[in-house]
Design an enzyme around this catalytic site. Structure first.
Site, PDB file in Angstrom:
ATOM      1  CE  LYS A   3      -2.959   0.622   3.548  1.00  0.00           C
ATOM      2  NZ  LYS A   3      -2.989   1.954   4.177  1.00  0.00           N
ATOM      3  CB  SER A   4       3.773   2.299   2.046  1.00  0.00           C
ATOM      4  OG  SER A   4       3.161   2.222   3.302  1.00  0.00           O
TER       5      SER A   4
ATOM      6  NE  ARG B  52       6.161   6.532   0.937  1.00  0.00           N
ATOM      7  CZ  ARG B  52       5.273   6.286   1.903  1.00  0.00           C
ATOM      8  NH1 ARG B  52       4.189   5.562   1.644  1.00  0.00           N
ATOM      9  NH2 ARG B  52       5.464   6.762   3.121  1.00  0.00           N
TER      10      ARG B  52
ATOM     11  N   GLY C  12      -5.414   7.722   5.395  1.00  0.00           N
ATOM     12  CA  GLY C  12      -4.579   8.687   6.100  1.00  0.00           C
ATOM     13  C   GLY C  12      -3.300   8.979   5.332  1.00  0.00           C
TER      14      GLY C  12
ATOM     15  NE  ARG D 241      -5.891   7.766  10.952  1.00  0.00           N
ATOM     16  CZ  ARG D 241      -5.152   6.969  10.202  1.00  0.00           C
ATOM     17  NH1 ARG D 241      -5.635   6.490   9.069  1.00  0.00           N
ATOM     18  NH2 ARG D 241      -3.933   6.654  10.573  1.00  0.00           N
TER      19      ARG D 241
ATOM     20  CG  ASP E  93       0.456  -0.086   9.259  1.00  0.00           C
ATOM     21  OD1 ASP E  93       0.039   0.739  10.090  1.00  0.00           O
ATOM     22  OD2 ASP E  93       0.898   0.234   8.141  1.00  0.00           O
TER      23      ASP E  93
ATOM     24  CE  LYS F 216      -0.527   3.848  12.894  1.00  0.00           C
ATOM     25  NZ  LYS F 216       0.220   4.642  11.899  1.00  0.00           N
TER      26      LYS F 216
ATOM     27  NE  ARG G  12      -2.848  -2.148   8.169  1.00  0.00           N
ATOM     28  CZ  ARG G  12      -2.531  -2.514   6.924  1.00  0.00           C
ATOM     29  NH1 ARG G  12      -2.623  -3.777   6.549  1.00  0.00           N
ATOM     30  NH2 ARG G  12      -2.105  -1.622   6.050  1.00  0.00           N
TER      31      ARG G  12
HETATM   32  C1  S3P Z   1       2.481   4.679   6.276  1.00  0.00           C
HETATM   33  C2  S3P Z   1       3.039   4.953   7.503  1.00  0.00           C
HETATM   34  C3  S3P Z   1       2.490   4.479   8.761  1.00  0.00           C
HETATM   35  C4  S3P Z   1       1.481   3.363   8.561  1.00  0.00           C
HETATM   36  C5  S3P Z   1       0.531   3.629   7.436  1.00  0.00           C
HETATM   37  C6  S3P Z   1       1.286   3.834   6.141  1.00  0.00           C
HETATM   38  C7  S3P Z   1       3.107   5.225   5.066  1.00  0.00           C
HETATM   39  O1  S3P Z   1       1.830   5.542   9.407  1.00  0.00           O
HETATM   40  O2  S3P Z   1       0.766   3.140   9.748  1.00  0.00           O
HETATM   41  O3  S3P Z   1      -0.349   2.534   7.272  1.00  0.00           O
HETATM   42  O4  S3P Z   1       2.797   4.749   3.965  1.00  0.00           O
HETATM   43  O5  S3P Z   1       3.936   6.131   5.204  1.00  0.00           O
HETATM   44  P1  S3P Z   1       2.647   6.551  10.385  1.00  0.00           P
HETATM   45  O6  S3P Z   1       3.773   7.034   9.614  1.00  0.00           O
HETATM   46  O7  S3P Z   1       1.676   7.622  10.733  1.00  0.00           O
HETATM   47  O8  S3P Z   1       3.022   5.707  11.560  1.00  0.00           O
END
Ligand code: S3P
Length: 747
Positions: free
Chosen positions: A333-334, A338, A406, A434, A627, A654, A699
């Site tokens: 996902k991250s 990006r 988020g 959030r 996570d 979260k 989750r």
């Molecule tokens: C993420 C960073 C994490 C993670 C989120 C994805 C990201 O959050 O919990 O699911 O893609 O940078 P935090 O950086 O707020 O801990």
């Protein structure tokens, strides 16, 4: 006026309903309310004797009158359901009668003209006249087509005016609700604008296109070969010409405005075809293709927020089972987020493979489409992004809706803070709670102008045209989202932007910036960028998401007799805390075929069941497994002894308060779990069955599905729809390897 309940009532609570105009709509209104028994009698008025006869015969009304005055005498509610252009004459007639306390309402498709006509006839808008419009037409017409259920789950728009009597409005509102309609209130002008665009313009185009083609000399040929496209597009050209002629004349001004805007867009398309500008065409087509789905999503979420009840998607997880086989879980996902962001800001065309087609990453994708980036796909995980360069984004047409995500909101706020245009970022109920000050505050220090909702919550409104200045920022919490947000702002800020983190967090932004040829300096816990460079398009292969793999790492560990291979999982060392923690608990996990793909380490992960033991989770692993704690808590519940987590207060902000929500669920299943301000204490032991609530947190829903492997009875998990944000087809893959979870009510 007596109260009208939306339930079926035994005894009538109102006197007489008069329906003037016994067509499909008027007939259905009369029939529905007659069947509900809300009125002592329902009287119909129509000029056509056959309609009057049929209305009585079909049970639409109790009786009919030919004379309007006789029908209305002593009426409580008078519904005007005549064709829109007949309304003027009818209102003039009504104005000459003694209507007593009767409420007036109508069903016209345009409202401005009805209100004008009423004002003229009565010398001002009567306070007891509530204009209305049920959106429930059909190709059928006439009283013989009247159906008591026609309005069920259809929208009815009421357009009260300033002087409308609130009691009259409430009564008409309740009558429609009694028929099962979904009632909304709108201003008259707004109604007419919205309907001009959503209903009147499409009908005009359909009539116009069919006529235009039919006039041509080769018309027979055209109609002979008219396949699906022509048929689908022109279905509504089969509608009643007289009724539509009325509507266009009644809503002339609003229709002209929307038609002019459409004509400009059509001219632009013509220009693009003429100039051979494929990019422009692709942009329009890709945006259009996904727009319908996107807007339905927004609407569904809005309904959820407003009504405080949603269609609860329930997972039913049956106890027992063991895991085997090999699977590839969806893309990270991250990294998917990006890839869209940097691909859009790059020069050239970026190809992405393995893209996560989950709602969160799709929200980011849609946001960039809204800002004018042409993005093809996703199709089987492939996305093609036609980058616009660091300065090529355009102002979106409205707020960017980011659903549950988020990451989208926090990362986007950094790069939007430096754009020349304003943006507003909104989200669903969970995202709207959030904290955003963690990004808004440092961005303001860089010169950004950002407004938040109360207590730093969304929506965020970001003012464009600010000159940002780089800075050195020590983050108060270990957050990759905050770090990434500031680095993205740093691409535009004068000088250098440096972020110092209190503990290592995921470094995908730094790695991917480099992959796009953008220099990033990383020294220990410090990452810096300088503006003035550019991003160059590249190829990105997104590995499988270790956060999604985590459910299966725990599942195979706790289910006796399991042996599972998870293919092509991203094992970036800033993400592998879950493996380290499980290994400390005694899990049997090995990494095979380790390799690097596009700057990210990847491996196949083999996991076999083993007896887990409780541990004190080392605090330095917390950000590296941030996570994965919900499912790690399930591992802890299955372990022998006590597991203690500290230093994880971030879990409370979260998608849900993951400490409290997991503790509540575990306790409901008979596990000893005690939340603490910054963590939890869990005693391993037997897990029972029962009901748990995921509070819309993907989750949590998946974690309790995993818990069923060791449960003594089925677990019903409420509120699971958001699993689709990060793990589309979770149920399919889970079943494939042996977890007995299904959507309740589905085979
Ligand atoms: C993420 C960073 C994490 C993670 C989120 C994805 C990201 O959050 O919990 O699911 O893609 O940078 P935090 O950086 O707020 O801990």
């Amino acid at each position: 006026m007596a109260e009208v309940s939306s339930r079926q009532v035994a005894a009538p609570v109102l006197g007489r309903l008069v329906v003037v105009g016994l067509g499909l709509i008027g007939g259905s209104f009369a029939k529905g309310l007659r069947e509900k028994g809300l009125f002592r009698e329902v009287v119909g008025v129509d000029l056509d004797p056959e309609s009057r006869r049929l209305a009585v015969e079909l049970g639409v009304v109790d009786r009919c009158e030919t004379d309007l005055a006789a029908a209305c005498q002593g009426g409580d509610v008078i519904q005007l359901a005549v064709p829109i252009l007949a309304m003027e004459k009818l209102l003039a007639e009504l104005a000459g009668l003694d209507l007593g306390d009767a409420l007036l309402t109508d069903v016209g498709s345009a409202k401005g003209n009805v209100v004008r006509a009423a004002r003229e006839a009565f010398g001002g808008m009567p306070a007891r006249f509530v204009p209305g419009h049920p959106i429930a037409g059909s190709e059928q017409s006439g009283v013989e087509a009247a159906k008591a259920t026609l309005f069920r789950r259809h929208k009815v728009i009421l357009t009260p005016l300033e002087n409308t009597d609130p009691a009259a409005l409430a009564c008409i509102d309740r009558l429609w609700r009694a028929l099962g309609a979904d009632v909304e209130h709108m201003e008259v002008e707004h109604h007419d604008e919205v309907l001009a665009a959503t209903s009147h313009l499409p009908h005009l185009l359909a009539f116009g296109l069919v006529d235009s083609l039919a006039k041509r000399s080769e018309n027979l040929e055209i109609f002979r070969y008219a396949a699906g496209g022509f048929r689908d597009f022109t279905r509504i050209a089969g509608s009643d010409p007289v009724m539509w002629h009325d509507i266009f004349l009644a809503n002339r001004r609003a229709v002209l405005r929307t038609l002019d805007a459409f004509r400009d867009d059509l001219d632009a398309l013509r220009g693009a075809i003429d100039a051979g500008d494929g990019h422009q065409l692709l942009g329009v087509f890709t945006r259009a293709r996904f727009a319908r789905e996107h807007f339905s999503k927004i609407l569904a979420r809005r309904a959820y927020v407003d009504a405080m009840h949603s269609n609860d998607l329930i997972y039913l997880a049956n106890p027992g089972g063991s895991l085997s086989g090999r699977i590839r879980v969806p893309g990270d996902k991250s990294i998917s987020h990006r890839s869209i962001m940097l691909g859009s800001l790059a020069e050239g065309t970026t190809q992405v493979e393995g893209f996560l087609e989950g709602e969160d990453a799709l929200a980011t994708l849609q946001a960039f489409r809204d800002m004018g980036v042409v993005i093809e796909g996703p199709h089987h995980g492939k996305v093609t992004i036609h980058g616009v360069g660091l300065h090529g984004l355009k102002a979106p047409p409205g707020p960017l809706y980011l659903g549950n995500s988020g990451t989208s909101m926090r990362l986007l706020s950094g790069l939007l803070a430096a754009q020349p245009f304003d943006t507003t970022l909104t989200g669903d109920a969970s995202l709207s709670k959030r904290p955003m000050n963690r990004v808004a505050k440092p961005l303001r220090e860089m010169g950004a102008v950002i407004e938040t909702g109360p207590e730093g919550r969304p929506p965020l409104t970001i003012r464009g045209g600010q000159l940002l200045t780089g800075m050195r920022y020590e983050m108060p919490m270990a957050s990759a989202q905050v770090k990434s947000c500031l680095l993205l702002a740093g691409l535009y800020a004068a000088g250098e932007t440096t972020v110092i983190e209190p503990a290592p967090t995921r470094d995908h932004t730094e790695r991917m910036l480099r992959g796009f040829g953008y220099p990033v300096t990383v020294e220990g816990n410090t990452a810096s960028v300088e503006s003035g460079h550019k991003l160059t398009a590249t190829h990105i292969e997104v590995p499988a998401d270790i956060s999604s793999a985590a459910f299966f790492l725990v599942a195979a560990s706790i289910a006796e007799g399991s042996d599972l291979l998870l293919e092509h999982v991203g094992v970036n060392p800033t993400r592998t805390g879950v493996i380290d923690i499980l290994k400390l608990m005694g899990a049997d996990i090995s990494l095979e075929n380790q390799r690097e793909v596009g700057g990210e380490p990847v491996a196949d992960i083999r996991v076999r069941s083993s007896a887990l033991k409780g541990i004190d989770i080392p605090e330095d692993l917390v950000p590296l497994a941030i996570d994965e704690f919900p499912v790690l808590f399930v591992a802890a519940a299955c372990a022998e002894g006590r597991t203690v987590l500290r230093g994880a207060e971030e879990l409370r902000v979260k998608e849900s308060d993951r400490i409290q929500v997991m503790a509540d669920g575990l306790v409901a299943l008979g596990v000893k779990a005690e939340p603490t301000p910054d963590g939890i204490i869990i005693e391993g032991g037997p897990i029972g069955g029962g009901e748990v609530w995921s509070h819309g947190d993907h989750r949590i829903a998946m974690s309790f599905s995993v818990a069923s492997l060791r449960a003594g009875a089925p677990i019903r998990i409420h509120d699971c729809a958001n699993v689709a944000t990060s793990f589309p087809n979770f149920i399919g893959l889970a079943n494939q390897v042996g977890i007995r979870v299904s959507v309740e009510g589905e085979k």
